[in-house]
Design an enzyme around this catalytic site. Structure first.
Site, PDB file in Angstrom:
ATOM      1  N   HIS A 166       0.816  -1.221   0.000  1.00  0.00           N
ATOM      2  CA  HIS A 166       0.000   0.000   0.000  1.00  0.00           C
ATOM      3  C   HIS A 166       0.848   1.269   0.000  1.00  0.00           C
ATOM      4  CE1 HIS A 166      -3.787   1.793  -0.143  1.00  0.00           C
ATOM      5  NE2 HIS A 166      -4.231   1.602   1.083  1.00  0.00           N
ATOM      6  N   SER A 167       2.126   1.160   0.326  1.00  0.00           N
ATOM      7  CA  SER A 167       2.995   2.337   0.229  1.00  0.00           C
ATOM      8  C   SER A 167       3.154   2.792  -1.212  1.00  0.00           C
ATOM      9  CB  SER A 167       4.388   2.033   0.811  1.00  0.00           C
ATOM     10  OG  SER A 167       4.365   1.996   2.208  1.00  0.00           O
TER      11      SER A 167
END
Length: 418
Positions: free
Chosen positions: A120-121
């Site tokens: 998700h980064s």
């Protein structure tokens, strides 16, 4: 051991998801035979197109995470069938120190299930769908033509901070959370039940999810209701969630703070492509003051009006410069808040003859340091899907009320009009 080449450090907006080791998985169910070798070739090609996802994360001496190029080849797709041992399945573990993108294929007697996991980064839901769309297109080329065709590597996606700087968007004095000030420290919250603190923040696992799906007719009726009242489907879903939460909380005097991420791809000039940025998100808020006679459309219209006002003032565009995009539980002085992510309308995916996409869904993996409780909604094949992701008890409780409210709203509106 020699350290790999550092590509870059994570930006502030990205770092929080490395701290919680967060992955988002988009799942599709397909009817028809899947060519495993062709899928493996397509996944390899996808990693060549987006080489940053072939790397991994490492923590630097200052505590921040950085993206590091991987010297070894990506291990490839995970294949699960009736012969796969439990030990092998347990070894299919998402690990940001090893990989940033993983693909799992489950095959059996029913539909095959494909899940693409992205850290998700480096990718929000829109970004992950863009990758999935490319993957299926590459797979179709391999099946039809024998190879994926010419491959051109694309630049690494930019962080939100770079996008805003390039467009002259700077931090304002206001964050947009000022909308919640009327509820801050103004109510006695001593009797409000707070979710328990997670006792094992290192327990990396999928967040339990419950879902409810509307039929095509129910979804079409809602869309028509929204058009008639000039509110979006997303706003009506949010209104139903807030009304259902209000009923469950049994604290009718307390307003409910509502947060939702806004996809800035549609609100920046020049616009941003699906995979050109990691997390091009703003954060919008609304304070839902609900009573026994509050109508769904009234709440939806309030959400839309607040959104338009904050967007026109540029608050949402720069909101993420004020705080962390991380779930940290209820804010001090406020009742527990509600959060929902709208993935939007998912178009059909390109597939070879004989393979049909039948269903979609999402899942989150966290190593949470706070209770997780959020909703997502997506529309595929003309059907609205609402999911409730939570590591708290009773994840499915609110969905029945949400479904009932959404199905009743068009009927009640028609009755009023008559």
């Amino acid at each position: 051991m020699f350290p790999g080449s550092v590509i870059r450090k994570l930006a502030h907006s990205e770092e929080v998801f490395a701290t919680n080791e967060t992955y988002f998985g988009l799942t599709i169910k397909v009817i028809g035979d899947v060519d495993v070798d062709a899928l493996s070739d397509a996944f390899d090609a996808l990693l060549q197109v987006h080489p940053i996802f072939a790397g991994h994360l490492e923590q630097a001496d200052d505590g921040r995470h950085q993206i590091v190029a991987e010297d070894l080849m990506h291990p490839g797709i995970w294949l699960v069938n009736e012969r796969t041992s439990q030990a092998a399945i347990a070894g299919m573990r998402l690990d940001q120190s090893q990989s940033l993108l993983n693909l799992r294929l489950k095959v059996g007697s029913g539909p095959s299930v494909l899940t693409l996991y992205a850290h998700h980064s480096l990718a929000d839901g829109h970004h992950v769908f863009g990758l999935f769309e490319e993957l299926m297109s590459l797979y179709t080329d391999v099946v039809n033509n024998g190879d994926a065709g010419p491959i051109t590597a694309r630049p690494a996606p930019e962080p939100l901070e770079s996008l805003l700087e390039q467009r002259g968007i700077t931090k304002q004095q206001r964050s947009g959370l000022e909308r919640l000030h009327p509820a801050a420290f103004r109510y006695d919250l001593s009797t409000v039940q707070r979710p328990p603190i997670v006792t094992d923040p290192d327990a990396f696992a999928p967040i339990p999810v419950a879902q409810v799906r509307l039929t095509q007719d129910e979804t079409a009726d809602l869309v028509e209701l929204g058009r008639a009242n000039q509110v979006s489907l997303n706003a009506m879903v949010a209104a139903a969630i807030l009304l259902a939460e209000w009923e469950l909380r049994n604290t009718p005097h307390l307003p409910i703070p509502y947060f939702y991420p806004v996809d800035l791809r549609y609100h920046l000039t020049p616009p941003v492509g699906a995979t050109e940025s990691t997390l091009p998100l703003g954060l919008a808020s609304y304070l839902a003051e609900i009573g026994p006679d509050t109508e769904l459309i009234d709440v939806a219209r309030g959400i839309v009006d607040a959104f338009r006002e904050d967007l026109s003032e540029g608050l949402i565009q720069q909101s993420s410069l004020h705080f962390r995009l991380q779930y940290e539980g209820s804010l001090p002085g406020l009742p527990p808040f509600v959060m929902c992510t709208d993935v939007g309308w998912i178009p059909g995916l390109r597939t070879p003859d004989g393979l049909v996409v039948d269903d979609v869904g999402g899942e989150f993996y966290f190593a949470p340091h706070a209770p997780i409780d959020l909703y997502t909604c997506v529309t595929f094949d003309g059907r609205l899907l609402i999911e409730h992701h939570s590591n708290l008890a009773g994840v499915e409780k609110s969905l029945e009320g949400i479904h009932s409210l959404l199905c009743a709203a068009p009927v009640e509106d028609s009755w009023v009009m008559e």
